[in-house]
Write a protein that holds these residues in place. Sequence first.
Motif, PDB file in Angstrom:
ATOM      1  N   UNK A   1     -61.274  -0.377 -40.006  1.00  0.00           N
ATOM      2  CA  UNK A   1     -61.568  -0.636 -38.592  1.00  0.00           C
ATOM      3  C   UNK A   1     -60.444  -1.513 -38.054  1.00  0.00           C
ATOM      4  N   UNK A   2     -59.820  -1.065 -37.000  1.00  0.00           N
ATOM      5  CA  UNK A   2     -58.750  -1.848 -36.370  1.00  0.00           C
ATOM      6  C   UNK A   2     -59.290  -2.455 -35.081  1.00  0.00           C
ATOM      7  N   UNK A   3     -59.090  -3.767 -34.955  1.00  0.00           N
ATOM      8  CA  UNK A   3     -59.495  -4.454 -33.717  1.00  0.00           C
ATOM      9  C   UNK A   3     -58.244  -4.964 -33.026  1.00  0.00           C
ATOM     10  N   UNK A   4     -58.323  -5.051 -31.715  1.00  0.00           N
ATOM     11  CA  UNK A   4     -57.123  -5.344 -30.921  1.00  0.00           C
ATOM     12  C   UNK A   4     -57.274  -6.609 -30.098  1.00  0.00           C
ATOM     13  N   UNK A   5     -56.143  -7.173 -29.707  1.00  0.00           N
ATOM     14  CA  UNK A   5     -56.152  -8.306 -28.784  1.00  0.00           C
ATOM     15  C   UNK A   5     -56.723  -7.847 -27.446  1.00  0.00           C
ATOM     16  N   UNK A   6     -57.449  -8.734 -26.779  1.00  0.00           N
ATOM     17  CA  UNK A   6     -57.937  -8.404 -25.432  1.00  0.00           C
ATOM     18  C   UNK A   6     -59.331  -7.806 -25.496  1.00  0.00           C
ATOM     19  N   UNK A   7     -60.118  -8.073 -24.461  1.00  0.00           N
ATOM     20  CA  UNK A   7     -61.513  -7.629 -24.468  1.00  0.00           C
ATOM     21  C   UNK A   7     -61.663  -6.164 -24.070  1.00  0.00           C
ATOM     22  N   UNK A   8     -60.631  -5.614 -23.452  1.00  0.00           N
ATOM     23  CA  UNK A   8     -60.768  -4.263 -22.895  1.00  0.00           C
ATOM     24  C   UNK A   8     -60.367  -3.167 -23.882  1.00  0.00           C
ATOM     25  N   UNK A   9     -60.083  -3.552 -25.134  1.00  0.00           N
ATOM     26  CA  UNK A   9     -59.604  -2.535 -26.075  1.00  0.00           C
ATOM     27  C   UNK A   9     -60.651  -2.305 -27.163  1.00  0.00           C
ATOM     28  N   UNK A  10     -61.350  -1.186 -27.114  1.00  0.00           N
ATOM     29  CA  UNK A  10     -62.360  -0.948 -28.143  1.00  0.00           C
ATOM     30  C   UNK A  10     -61.724  -0.779 -29.524  1.00  0.00           C
ATOM     31  N   UNK A  11     -62.442  -1.191 -30.547  1.00  0.00           N
ATOM     32  CA  UNK A  11     -61.952  -1.029 -31.923  1.00  0.00           C
ATOM     33  C   UNK A  11     -61.846   0.461 -32.239  1.00  0.00           C
ATOM     34  N   UNK A  12     -60.983   0.804 -33.200  1.00  0.00           N
ATOM     35  CA  UNK A  12     -60.943   2.206 -33.650  1.00  0.00           C
ATOM     36  C   UNK A  12     -61.045   2.252 -35.170  1.00  0.00           C
ATOM     37  N   UNK A  13     -61.497   3.386 -35.669  1.00  0.00           N
ATOM     38  CA  UNK A  13     -61.562   3.531 -37.123  1.00  0.00           C
ATOM     39  C   UNK A  13     -60.579   4.613 -37.556  1.00  0.00           C
ATOM     40  N   UNK A  14     -60.042   4.419 -38.741  1.00  0.00           N
ATOM     41  CA  UNK A  14     -59.059   5.373 -39.249  1.00  0.00           C
ATOM     42  C   UNK A  14     -59.143   5.411 -40.772  1.00  0.00           C
ATOM     43  N   UNK A  15     -58.897   6.565 -41.346  1.00  0.00           N
ATOM     44  CA  UNK A  15     -58.917   6.673 -42.803  1.00  0.00           C
ATOM     45  C   UNK A  15     -57.739   5.890 -43.401  1.00  0.00           C
ATOM     46  N   UNK A  16     -56.573   6.114 -42.833  1.00  0.00           N
ATOM     47  CA  UNK A  16     -55.354   5.475 -43.335  1.00  0.00           C
ATOM     48  C   UNK A  16     -54.656   4.760 -42.178  1.00  0.00           C
TER      49      UNK A  16
END
Length: 544
Positions: free
Chosen positions: A121-136
Motif C-alpha cells: 500500500x502506497x500512501x502519499x503526501x497531502x490529504x487529497x491523494x488516495x492511497x493505492x495498492x500494487x503488487x510490486x
Amino acid sequence: MAKQPDFDVVIVGAGINGMYQLRILRELGLRVKGVEASDDIGGTWHYNRYPGCRLDSESHTYGYLWSKDLMGFPFSERYISQPEVLRYLHHAEEKMDVRKDFLFNTRVRKATWDGENRLWTLEFDGFDKPAMTTRFWIAAVGALSAPTIPNYQGIHTFKGRMFHTARWPRQAGGFEGEKIDFAGKRVAVIGTGASGVQVIQTIAPEVKELVVFQRTPNWCMPLRNAPLGDDELEGIRANYDEIVAYLKTTVGGFAFSMIERNLAEEPEDVALGTLEKLHALPGFAFWLGGYQDVLSDKKANAIATEFMEKKIRARIADQTLADKLIPAHGFGLRRVPLETGYYETYNRDNVRLVSLLETAIERITQTGIRTTDEELEFDIIVMATGFDAILGATNRIEIIGKDGRSLKKEWEEKGVRTYLGVQSPGFPNLFMLSGPQTGNTFCNIPRCTSATIEWLGEMFTRIRDENLTCIEPRDQQVDWWSQECDTLFNQTLFAETDSWFTGINSNVEGRSTRSTLLYVGGYPAYQDLLRQASANRFEVFEMA
Ligand code: NA7
C-alpha cells in the motif's frame, strides 16, 4: 480470497530511469502506474537548473541507447548543458509516451507490505491523494536527489536570496533555471563538489564579488568541452552499434577503457608521457580511463596525485592560495568534478576563497555570513552542499516490510544488506534502481541502470507468464553480495576517504561512519551477474 491490487507495478520517479522502466513494463501488458513528486518529468535534470550545470558524461553515451533515433538527437556539444539534457528527455518522453501514465505532484510518504495479500500500500503526501495498492513497486528515485543543507544558526533569517543548487528556481515555461541577475551582486557559494565547481566558474565573471566557502578541496579535471559538429554527429550515428557495444565493455560505461597496466610498475618517462596524454583527453578519461592501479595502489595514486598537483599549481597565480585548493586526499578518491577554467577563477580580483578548514561558519545573519573571523555581507547565498547520497531518497519514504520492519532502521541497525542492490531481504516485491550496492551509481548512471531496467523487464516477463506474486532475495545471496561489495570496495582507496562515496554527510544525523554503498566491480562484471541471474530464470530469488 486475496485482495487484488490496483496495479501490477508502480514506478516511483519520472526521471531518466523511471520513464524507461515504465515503458518497458507497460509493453509487457502489465498494469503499470508511475508517480512523481514533482510536477514534471526529468528528475535530476528537472531540478538541477543552476548556472553551469552540464553533463560530465559524453552527450551521446548518456541517454537512451535503446533507440538509434534518440541517440541521433542533435546534441550541440560533447558535454551538453542542463537545459539541453532536459529538452532531450522531454523529446524522449514524447517518443516513449509515458507522461500519461504518471501521476505528478504525488510524493510517496509511506509504503507498507501486506503479506497476507502480497501487495504494497502506497500512501502519499497531502490529504487529497488516495492511497493505492500494487503488487510490486520500483524505486527509481535517484542516487543524488535528496538535497541536504547545513543546519546553520540563523539560516532562515537571511534577507537576500538563497538557493540550493538542486532546487534552483525555474524560468517559466522553459527548460532553464531562472536567470538571476548577478551583475553588481555579492554572492557566496558554500561547497566545492561537482555542482559548486560548475556554479563558481560560471558566475564568477558576472558577479561583483564572489566568496567561495570550501571545506574539502577536490581534484578537479579539465572537462575539455567542444561543439559537436555535423560530421561528428554523423559519425556517432554511423557507428551506433559499435559504440553501444563498446560502452558495455568499459568499466564505467563511458567512452574509454582503463589501461590494463600498473602505473606503479611503469618506467617513469613512459608513465609521465601517458599521464600527459590522458590529461589532454576530455571528461573522466584521466580518472576512469587511466592506469588500472591508480585507485587501488598507494604508490600509483601518489604518482597521479603529484602529477595533478603540478598541473593545478601551474594555473593558480598565488601559491598560498594553491595550497588551499590542493586536496589532502589522493587523486580520484572522491568524485572528480570536471571544470572549465575553475582554477583560473581564483586568479580574478572579484573572487575570494575562504577555507573552512581555517575558519568556521558561525551563523547566517540577516545580511550575510558570520565566520569565526569576520562578518561578510551577501545579496545571494548558493548552497552547493550536495545530497543525502544513495540512501536519502529511499530513506525519506517510510518503508515498512515483513513483520513491520522499517527499511531505514534495518539499514541503520544492521548495515545495508541487498542482493545486487536491487532488493533488500524482508522487503519483497520492492526493487531499487539507484539504492545502495547497485552497480549503477559508480558509473555513467543511465548506461548502467538501463542494463538493470532491461533485466527487470525479463524478470517481469516471467512474473507475468507464471502469475508470480512474491519475489524476494535469498539470505545466502544477500550475504554473498554484501560481502562482495565490501571486499571490492575495501580493495580500493575510496574506502579510506570521507565522501558521499563512503556515505559521509555532516548534514545528516548518523552519517559520520564510512560504509560500503557502492559496487565498484565495474559495469561489465555487473552486467555478467545480471545475465547469470536471468539465464538461470531468476531462480536465485525466492519466487512464488
Ligand atoms: P557534493 O559532491 O556532495 O559536494 C557538496 C559540497 O558541499 C562539498 O564541497 C562539501 O564539503 C560541501 N558541504 C556540505 N556540507 C557542508 C557544510 N556543512 N559546511 C561546509 N561545506 C559543506 O555535492 P554536489 O552537488 O557538488 O555533487 C553531488 C554529485 O552530483 C556529484 O558528485 C555528481 O555525481 C552529481 P565536504 O566535501 O563535505 O567537506
